[in-house]
Scaffold this active site. Structure first.
Site, short mmCIF file in Angstrom:
data_model
loop_
_atom_site.label_atom_id
_atom_site.label_comp_id
_atom_site.label_asym_id
_atom_site.label_seq_id
_atom_site.Cartn_x
_atom_site.Cartn_y
_atom_site.Cartn_z
CD GLU A 82 19.36 -5.36 2.94
OE1 GLU A 82 19.02 -6.17 3.78
OE2 GLU A 82 19.34 -5.64 1.73
CB CYS A 114 17.06 2.08 3.23
SG CYS A 114 16.13 0.57 3.09
CG HIS A 236 13.66 5.25 2.61
ND1 HIS A 236 14.29 4.75 1.49
CD2 HIS A 236 13.18 4.16 3.30
CE1 HIS A 236 14.20 3.42 1.49
NE2 HIS A 236 13.54 3.05 2.57
N1 CAA Z 1 -7.64 0.07 -3.13
C1 CAA Z 1 -6.90 1.09 -2.61
N2 CAA Z 1 -6.13 0.96 -1.49
C2 CAA Z 1 -6.13 -0.25 -0.90
C3 CAA Z 1 -6.87 -1.32 -1.37
C4 CAA Z 1 -7.65 -1.13 -2.55
N3 CAA Z 1 -8.38 -2.13 -3.08
N4 CAA Z 1 -6.66 -2.38 -0.55
C5 CAA Z 1 -5.80 -1.96 0.41
N5 CAA Z 1 -5.48 -0.68 0.21
C6 CAA Z 1 -4.58 0.16 0.99
C7 CAA Z 1 -4.75 -0.02 2.49
O1 CAA Z 1 -5.83 0.75 3.00
C8 CAA Z 1 -3.40 0.50 2.97
O2 CAA Z 1 -3.39 1.91 2.91
P1 CAA Z 1 -3.01 2.80 4.20
O3 CAA Z 1 -1.66 2.30 4.68
O4 CAA Z 1 -2.96 4.18 3.68
O5 CAA Z 1 -4.08 2.52 5.20
C9 CAA Z 1 -2.42 0.01 1.89
O6 CAA Z 1 -3.23 -0.30 0.75
C10 CAA Z 1 -1.60 -1.22 2.29
O7 CAA Z 1 -2.49 -2.25 2.62
P2 CAA Z 1 -2.36 -3.06 4.02
O8 CAA Z 1 -2.40 -2.10 5.17
O9 CAA Z 1 -3.35 -4.17 3.96
O10 CAA Z 1 -0.89 -3.60 4.05
P3 CAA Z 1 -0.24 -4.94 3.54
O11 CAA Z 1 -0.56 -6.04 4.45
O12 CAA Z 1 -0.50 -5.14 2.08
O13 CAA Z 1 1.32 -4.60 3.70
C11 CAA Z 1 3.33 -3.35 3.68
C12 CAA Z 1 1.89 -3.38 3.23
C13 CAA Z 1 3.42 -3.44 5.22
C14 CAA Z 1 3.96 -2.04 3.23
C15 CAA Z 1 4.07 -4.56 3.04
O14 CAA Z 1 4.07 -4.41 1.65
C16 CAA Z 1 5.50 -4.71 3.51
O15 CAA Z 1 5.76 -5.32 4.55
N6 CAA Z 1 6.51 -4.16 2.74
C17 CAA Z 1 7.91 -4.21 3.12
C18 CAA Z 1 8.25 -3.35 4.32
C19 CAA Z 1 8.27 -1.87 3.99
O16 CAA Z 1 8.38 -1.45 2.87
N7 CAA Z 1 8.21 -1.05 5.08
C20 CAA Z 1 8.27 0.37 4.95
C21 CAA Z 1 8.95 1.03 6.12
S1 CAA Z 1 10.56 0.27 6.43
C22 CAA Z 1 11.63 1.06 5.35
O17 CAA Z 1 11.33 2.09 4.84
C23 CAA Z 1 12.93 0.41 5.07
C24 CAA Z 1 12.82 -0.30 3.77
O18 CAA Z 1 13.14 0.26 2.74
C25 CAA Z 1 12.30 -1.66 3.79
#
Ligand code: CAA
Length: 386
Positions: A82, A114, A236
């Protein structure tokens, strides 16, 4: 004439020389570390030094394949990424030169976020079905880079795999049935003028889950194995919790309860490397094959997702005697040997991602890796060996 079994004969992982511990990032950004370790399922992320990129990681992985098997029969090198370093020339051409591969090898780069390493595997199988004496070298290598101080920052990483696709493979046979699913969606992409991905995190998660359902349905309709006959699941892993979510969603979609252990067995390396886009699924496969379990005869369900989006579900069957070619000690040495860098050092390296190709630069080969990005001259990237 019956066609030979085709699949993965050997698989090697590579990553960068440096690592960020997500406890350090949590402390800097004021986030509870449990969010990273439990919420995302990530502990560390590999970070490239100034002299490292997709070519240096890809060459390092491929070198270990070539050292063991030689170059005989290799007529194709697919480089899946990518994070391409050029709009025109395939990154694999630099690897071809660094490894001194024969002139009689075609080299091409494949792109679909990916997903493209899976397209490379399937294309390689097609080439070998036509000419069973040939072997195809596949390299998947990526640097996952998002803007700092965003929710995506802890889901960065960098890694590569190289694998050899052959007839009568020693590691795992690729089964014929495969299910695919394509849907245009703006969940994650990288415009030509951007070194960091644009991402809609929540949409990317739902698009991924739509992808696994669609790909599974197509796999099932094309004679894929019943879910009860799949022993392990590699999905993945943009962050390893995503694979756990996918596993649960697949079970709900099919109407069975799937044991989380069947996917947790694949997450050990990616927790420590972070996202490596095209390489991530195959690093998960390496973690499973290089783990303690006896997998001879096991069927592994593989789910490949590339944002944008293309998904594929397919399966591998692990061969008797596969342990003779696995590389657990080598991989552990690579992971344990990385230098831990602090957040200031990591962010300075992150800023180097947007280097201007108009400016000639010499870059010293300072990282403890076998191949180096040596700089830019006449707008072209230069590489050296250690
Ligand atoms: N203790 C334990 N868990 C906690 C916590 C704490 N103190 N605080 C938050 N969490 C948990 C939340 O409950 C959540 O869990 P669930 O999803 O099981 O509900 C998790 O931590 C993530 O927290 P948020 O929902 O608040 O999410 P965020 O705003 O931090 O964003 C993300 C997470 C969307 C993955 C972000 O990191 C992101 O955009 N990453 C890049 C995109 C990505 O990886 N997408 C994946 C699918 S796309 C793909 O697969 C292609 C690729 O390779 C990119």
């Amino acid at each position: 004439m019956t066609s030979p079994a085709i699949g993965i004969h050997d698989l090697a992982v590579a990553t960068t020389s440096r690592v960020v511990d997500l406890d350090d990032l949590a402390a800097r950004t004021g986030v509870d570390p449990a969010k990273f370790h439990v919420g995302l399922g990530q502990d560390q992320m590999s970070i490239p030094g100034p002299d490292e990129d997709i070519v240096t990681m890809g060459a390092a992985a491929a070198q270990r394949i070539i050292e063991r098997h030689g170059v005989e029969g290799i007529r194709t090198l697919f480089f899946a990424t990518e994070t391409g370093i050029d709009q025109s020339r395939a990154a694999g051409v630099h690897v071809h030169e660094l490894l001194g591969l024969p002139r009689t090898v075609r080299v091409v780069e494949l792109k679909q976020a990916c997903y493209s390493a899976t397209a490379a595997l399937q294309s390689a199988a097609g080439l070998i079905a036509r000419n069973p004496d040939e072997r195809v070298l596949v390299i998947a290598s990526d640097v996952a880079r998002y803007e700092v101080d965003t929710a995506a920052e802890p889901t960065q990483g960098a890694g590569a795999v190289a694998f050899l696709v052959t007839a009568d493979p020693a590691l795992a046979v690729l089964e014929t049935a495969a299910g695919v699913h394509t849907a245009e969606v703006d969940d994650f992409w990288r415009p030509n003028d951007s070194m960091t991905a644009v991402v809609d995190g929540k949409l990317s998660i739902s698009a991924y889950l739509d992808g696994i359902a669609g790909a599974w349905d197509d796999y099932a309709s094309r004679g894929g194995a019943p879910i009860a006959e799949i022993d392990y699941f590699c999905h993945h892993q943009p962050f390893t919790k995503m694979a756990v979510k996918a596993h649960r969603a697949l079970g709900q979609h099919v109407g069975v309860e799937l044991d989380p252990e069947l996917v947790l067995a694949t997450t050990g390396y990616n927790r420590r490397i972070g996202n490596s886009y095209t390489a991530s699924l195959y690093i998960a496969l390496a973690a499973l094959l290089e783990g303690d379990r006896d997998l001879a005869g096991a069927r592994i369900g593989m789910f490949s997702y590339g944002s944008g989006s293309v998904s594929e579900f397919f399966s591998l069957v692990v061969q008797d005697g596969y342990r003779a070619v696995t590389r657990a000690a080598e991989t552990e040495a690579l992971l344990a040997g990385r230098d831990r860098v602090d957040i200031d050092a990591y962010r300075a390296l992150h800023a180097l991602g947007s280097r201007d190709s108009n400016v000639d630069v010499d870059i010293p080969g300072e990282s403890a890796v076998p191949f180096h990005f040596a700089g830019i001259s006449g707008r072209a990237r230069r590489y050296t060996r250690s």
